[in-house]
Scaffold this motif. Structure first.
Motif, PDB file in Angstrom:
ATOM      1  N   VAL A 115     141.943  38.161  47.342  1.00  0.00           N
ATOM      2  CA  VAL A 115     142.715  36.917  47.422  1.00  0.00           C
ATOM      3  C   VAL A 115     143.023  36.423  46.009  1.00  0.00           C
ATOM      4  O   VAL A 115     144.155  36.045  45.692  1.00  0.00           O
ATOM      5  CB  VAL A 115     141.962  35.829  48.233  1.00  0.00           C
ATOM      6  N   ALA A 116     141.999  36.469  45.139  1.00  0.00           N
ATOM      7  CA  ALA A 116     142.200  35.991  43.760  1.00  0.00           C
ATOM      8  C   ALA A 116     143.257  36.838  43.052  1.00  0.00           C
ATOM      9  O   ALA A 116     144.166  36.308  42.390  1.00  0.00           O
ATOM     10  CB  ALA A 116     140.872  36.032  42.997  1.00  0.00           C
ATOM     11  N   ASP A 117     143.181  38.165  43.218  1.00  0.00           N
ATOM     12  CA  ASP A 117     144.156  39.065  42.566  1.00  0.00           C
ATOM     13  C   ASP A 117     145.569  38.803  43.066  1.00  0.00           C
ATOM     14  O   ASP A 117     146.520  38.688  42.286  1.00  0.00           O
ATOM     15  CB  ASP A 117     143.821  40.538  42.865  1.00  0.00           C
ATOM     16  N   THR A 118     145.687  38.703  44.392  1.00  0.00           N
ATOM     17  CA  THR A 118     147.026  38.538  44.977  1.00  0.00           C
ATOM     18  C   THR A 118     147.598  37.170  44.605  1.00  0.00           C
ATOM     19  O   THR A 118     148.789  37.048  44.309  1.00  0.00           O
ATOM     20  CB  THR A 118     146.955  38.684  46.519  1.00  0.00           C
ATOM     21  N   ALA A 119     146.732  36.150  44.607  1.00  0.00           N
ATOM     22  CA  ALA A 119     147.190  34.799  44.259  1.00  0.00           C
ATOM     23  C   ALA A 119     147.669  34.762  42.801  1.00  0.00           C
ATOM     24  O   ALA A 119     148.656  34.101  42.471  1.00  0.00           O
ATOM     25  CB  ALA A 119     146.074  33.794  44.484  1.00  0.00           C
ATOM     26  N   ARG A 120     146.969  35.513  41.943  1.00  0.00           N
ATOM     27  CA  ARG A 120     147.385  35.546  40.534  1.00  0.00           C
ATOM     28  C   ARG A 120     148.749  36.223  40.427  1.00  0.00           C
ATOM     29  O   ARG A 120     149.650  35.728  39.763  1.00  0.00           O
ATOM     30  CB  ARG A 120     146.343  36.286  39.701  1.00  0.00           C
ATOM     31  N   ASP A 121     148.907  37.340  41.126  1.00  0.00           N
ATOM     32  CA  ASP A 121     150.183  38.064  41.088  1.00  0.00           C
ATOM     33  C   ASP A 121     151.343  37.186  41.529  1.00  0.00           C
ATOM     34  O   ASP A 121     152.440  37.268  41.004  1.00  0.00           O
ATOM     35  CB  ASP A 121     150.142  39.278  42.040  1.00  0.00           C
ATOM     36  N   LEU A 122     151.079  36.335  42.509  1.00  0.00           N
ATOM     37  CA  LEU A 122     152.176  35.535  43.068  1.00  0.00           C
ATOM     38  C   LEU A 122     152.118  34.072  42.612  1.00  0.00           C
ATOM     39  O   LEU A 122     152.752  33.205  43.214  1.00  0.00           O
ATOM     40  CB  LEU A 122     152.175  35.645  44.592  1.00  0.00           C
ATOM     41  N   ARG A 123     151.371  33.833  41.545  1.00  0.00           N
ATOM     42  CA  ARG A 123     151.288  32.491  40.931  1.00  0.00           C
ATOM     43  C   ARG A 123     150.902  31.411  41.946  1.00  0.00           C
ATOM     44  O   ARG A 123     151.565  30.392  42.069  1.00  0.00           O
ATOM     45  CB  ARG A 123     152.621  32.108  40.295  1.00  0.00           C
ATOM     46  N   LEU A 124     149.825  31.669  42.654  1.00  0.00           N
ATOM     47  CA  LEU A 124     149.369  30.695  43.648  1.00  0.00           C
ATOM     48  C   LEU A 124     147.967  30.172  43.329  1.00  0.00           C
ATOM     49  O   LEU A 124     147.377  29.454  44.138  1.00  0.00           O
ATOM     50  CB  LEU A 124     149.354  31.347  45.051  1.00  0.00           C
ATOM     51  N   GLY A 144     153.004  33.411  52.319  1.00  0.00           N
ATOM     52  CA  GLY A 144     153.292  34.372  53.389  1.00  0.00           C
ATOM     53  C   GLY A 144     153.413  35.786  52.830  1.00  0.00           C
ATOM     54  O   GLY A 144     152.912  36.758  53.406  1.00  0.00           O
ATOM     55  N   LEU A 145     154.051  35.886  51.674  1.00  0.00           N
ATOM     56  CA  LEU A 145     154.230  37.188  51.010  1.00  0.00           C
ATOM     57  C   LEU A 145     152.858  37.768  50.635  1.00  0.00           C
ATOM     58  O   LEU A 145     152.571  38.942  50.872  1.00  0.00           O
ATOM     59  CB  LEU A 145     155.059  36.948  49.743  1.00  0.00           C
ATOM     60  N   ALA A 146     152.006  36.893  50.082  1.00  0.00           N
ATOM     61  CA  ALA A 146     150.659  37.328  49.680  1.00  0.00           C
ATOM     62  C   ALA A 146     149.886  37.822  50.898  1.00  0.00           C
ATOM     63  O   ALA A 146     149.211  38.850  50.851  1.00  0.00           O
ATOM     64  CB  ALA A 146     149.913  36.167  49.022  1.00  0.00           C
ATOM     65  N   ARG A 147     150.017  37.096  52.011  1.00  0.00           N
ATOM     66  CA  ARG A 147     149.287  37.482  53.214  1.00  0.00           C
ATOM     67  C   ARG A 147     149.756  38.840  53.741  1.00  0.00           C
ATOM     68  O   ARG A 147     148.978  39.624  54.260  1.00  0.00           O
ATOM     69  CB  ARG A 147     149.473  36.411  54.294  1.00  0.00           C
ATOM     70  N   SER A 148     151.064  39.112  53.565  1.00  0.00           N
ATOM     71  CA  SER A 148     151.556  40.386  54.104  1.00  0.00           C
ATOM     72  C   SER A 148     151.155  41.579  53.236  1.00  0.00           C
ATOM     73  O   SER A 148     151.053  42.693  53.738  1.00  0.00           O
ATOM     74  CB  SER A 148     153.073  40.337  54.289  1.00  0.00           C
ATOM     75  N   ILE A 149     150.936  41.362  51.936  1.00  0.00           N
ATOM     76  CA  ILE A 149     150.621  42.531  51.094  1.00  0.00           C
ATOM     77  C   ILE A 149     149.128  42.721  50.860  1.00  0.00           C
ATOM     78  O   ILE A 149     148.718  43.769  50.391  1.00  0.00           O
ATOM     79  CB  ILE A 149     151.353  42.496  49.730  1.00  0.00           C
ATOM     80  N   ILE A 150     148.322  41.728  51.232  1.00  0.00           N
ATOM     81  CA  ILE A 150     146.900  41.803  50.845  1.00  0.00           C
ATOM     82  C   ILE A 150     146.164  42.985  51.482  1.00  0.00           C
ATOM     83  O   ILE A 150     145.218  43.520  50.924  1.00  0.00           O
ATOM     84  CB  ILE A 150     146.176  40.470  51.162  1.00  0.00           C
ATOM     85  N   ARG A 151     146.633  43.408  52.642  1.00  0.00           N
ATOM     86  CA  ARG A 151     145.947  44.479  53.346  1.00  0.00           C
ATOM     87  C   ARG A 151     146.331  45.865  52.816  1.00  0.00           C
ATOM     88  O   ARG A 151     145.828  46.877  53.277  1.00  0.00           O
ATOM     89  CB  ARG A 151     146.298  44.383  54.840  1.00  0.00           C
ATOM     90  N   ALA A 179     155.945  45.217  40.553  1.00  0.00           N
ATOM     91  CA  ALA A 179     154.673  45.663  39.966  1.00  0.00           C
ATOM     92  C   ALA A 179     153.608  45.793  41.059  1.00  0.00           C
ATOM     93  O   ALA A 179     152.861  46.775  41.099  1.00  0.00           O
ATOM     94  CB  ALA A 179     154.219  44.668  38.892  1.00  0.00           C
ATOM     95  N   ILE A 180     153.569  44.812  41.974  1.00  0.00           N
ATOM     96  CA  ILE A 180     152.567  44.858  43.052  1.00  0.00           C
ATOM     97  C   ILE A 180     152.845  46.059  43.950  1.00  0.00           C
ATOM     98  O   ILE A 180     151.940  46.807  44.310  1.00  0.00           O
ATOM     99  CB  ILE A 180     152.613  43.568  43.908  1.00  0.00           C
ATOM    100  N   GLN A 181     154.126  46.258  44.287  1.00  0.00           N
ATOM    101  CA  GLN A 181     154.471  47.361  45.192  1.00  0.00           C
ATOM    102  C   GLN A 181     154.077  48.696  44.566  1.00  0.00           C
ATOM    103  O   GLN A 181     153.548  49.576  45.232  1.00  0.00           O
ATOM    104  CB  GLN A 181     155.978  47.307  45.503  1.00  0.00           C
ATOM    105  N   ARG A 182     154.291  48.835  43.261  1.00  0.00           N
ATOM    106  CA  ARG A 182     153.933  50.079  42.576  1.00  0.00           C
ATOM    107  C   ARG A 182     152.411  50.281  42.608  1.00  0.00           C
ATOM    108  O   ARG A 182     151.919  51.365  42.803  1.00  0.00           O
ATOM    109  CB  ARG A 182     154.411  50.053  41.119  1.00  0.00           C
ATOM    110  N   ARG A 183     151.686  49.177  42.381  1.00  0.00           N
ATOM    111  CA  ARG A 183     150.230  49.284  42.317  1.00  0.00           C
ATOM    112  C   ARG A 183     149.637  49.602  43.698  1.00  0.00           C
ATOM    113  O   ARG A 183     148.803  50.482  43.832  1.00  0.00           O
ATOM    114  CB  ARG A 183     149.650  47.964  41.787  1.00  0.00           C
ATOM    115  N   VAL A 184     150.130  48.883  44.704  1.00  0.00           N
ATOM    116  CA  VAL A 184     149.590  49.053  46.050  1.00  0.00           C
ATOM    117  C   VAL A 184     150.081  50.365  46.668  1.00  0.00           C
ATOM    118  O   VAL A 184     149.364  51.026  47.408  1.00  0.00           O
ATOM    119  CB  VAL A 184     150.005  47.838  46.927  1.00  0.00           C
TER     120      VAL A 184
END
Ligand code: ATP
Length: 337
Positions: A115-124, A144-151, A179-184
């Motif tokens: 959650v912390a990583d994804t929130a940082r990526d999406l400035r939340l 919503g975007l963060a919730r869809s990519i976290i898994r 960047a997130i899409q490439r990493r995940v």
């Protein structure tokens, strides 16, 4: 993570509307493919069929070689991000983002880290403790975007997920998202009506019109070699200028006659096999706005109507052969006063 293939996909709604027609599309493992087209061309319907939210009328949805038409939505390992996310109102942003991992019974410490990583990526980070009602529209969309990519789903489907954001945030989030899409590494299909988003995000772009994919290729292929005038005008801002012309071939070499203007095309004639079949025929010529150059004795004399300043460039609106065209000119940097 996964390869997605759509084979001869069709959707006809009960009222007879044919929303998707004979779509063949392959999205390679880890690729980000963008489906772009104007409102109503069938983008969302296509995506919903892949997600399992819409029944397929004909054709196959194939993931890693397996036909999944009849696989239940929750068994597809597909995450979807929409323009309007339904967040859980009683949960905080952090709880909303981490929810899919809770459902998968992931350990709490892993959830907190993700959650912390994804929130940082999406400035939340600043709003993790708030509830959805205390967020701006853009923050809600990013949650919503963060919730869809976290898994880290093997297939990620996005339907205009940034449409509520202002231009500046959209631009910066676009690179974050890449960047997130490439990493995940999730194989991703991203739907938009915005050609800039398509050009900047897509490894490949599929341009749709009236339910069909009319061209699919890398952004640069589509920009340089559009298959028809529809794609030519849809991709590019300002759009490509289309002018009526007549082809002439003779002692002077190859020439295009546009109104009272004559333009030599000897340098490019070699790239057009069959040009000799077009002599004295009316053709449509596409000229990108940025392809014009000012010259003291140029081949066209344009009569300028007005200029539009758009930051680093200006768009010159000019008349040629009775048609208004747009010419894009970069503005040179000037020292600040
Ligand atoms: P937008 O960018 O505006 O969201 P879109 O490209 O995603 O548009 P779709 O929502 O897929 O387009 O709609 C494609 C066509 O199917 C449209 O003509 C739409 O009116 C029609 N359509 C969508 N849902 C239904 C439905 N449930 N019943 C009948 N027609 C529908």
């Amino acid at each position: 993570m996964a390869t997605l293939e759509l084979r001869g996909l069709n959707k006809t709604f009960d009222d007879g509307t044919q929303a998707v027609r004979d779509v063949d599309l392959t999205v390679a493992d880890g690729e980000l493919s963008v489906i772009v087209g104007p409102s109503g061309c069938g983008k969302t319907t296509l995506l919903r069929m892949v997600a399992g939210l819409e029944e397929v009328t004909a054709g196959d949805v194939v993931v890693d070689g397996n036909r999944i038409n009849d696989v239940r939505v929750d068994r597809r390992d597909i995450a979807m991000a929409f323009q309007h996310h339904a967040l859980y109102p009683h949960m905080t942003v952090a709880e909303n983002i981490g929810f899919p991992l809770h459902v998968d019974r992931v350990h709490q410490t892993v959830i907190e880290r993700r959650v912390a990583d994804t929130a940082r990526d999406l400035r939340l980070e600043e709003v993790l403790d708030r509830r959805p009602a205390q967020l701006s529209g853009g923050q809600r969309q990013r949650t919503g975007l963060a919730r869809s990519i976290i898994r880290h789903p093997r297939l990620l489907l996005m339907d205009e997920p940034m449409s509520n954001l202002d231009t500046k945030l959209r631009t910066s989030l676009r690179s974050q998202l890449l960047a997130i899409q490439r990493r995940v590494g999730s194989t991703t299909v991203y739907v938009t009506h915005d050609q800039v988003e398509a050009m900047t995000l897509g490894d490949r772009v599929a341009v749709m019109r009236a339910g069909r994919v009319v061209q699919c290729g890398s952004p640069i292929e589509i920009y340089r070699r559009p298959v028809d005038t529809y794609v030519a005008q849809f991709m590019g801002s300002p759009p490509m200028n289309l002018l009526d012309a007549v082809v002439e071939g003779g002692a002077d070499g190859w020439v295009l006659r546009i109104g009272r203007h004559r333009m030599s095309i000897d340098d490019v004639a070699g790239r057009w096999p069959g040009l000799d079949q077009l002599v004295d025929r009316r053709v449509v010529v596409g000229i990108r706005p940025e392809a014009f150059q000012r010259a003291p004795h140029g081949e066209f004399e344009l009569s300028v109507r007005y200029h539009e300043h758009v930051g680093a460039a200006q768009w010159v609106h000019a008349l040629i052969g009775g048609r208004v065209i747009r010419v894009a000119e970069a503005l040179s940097a000037e020292p600040a006063d």
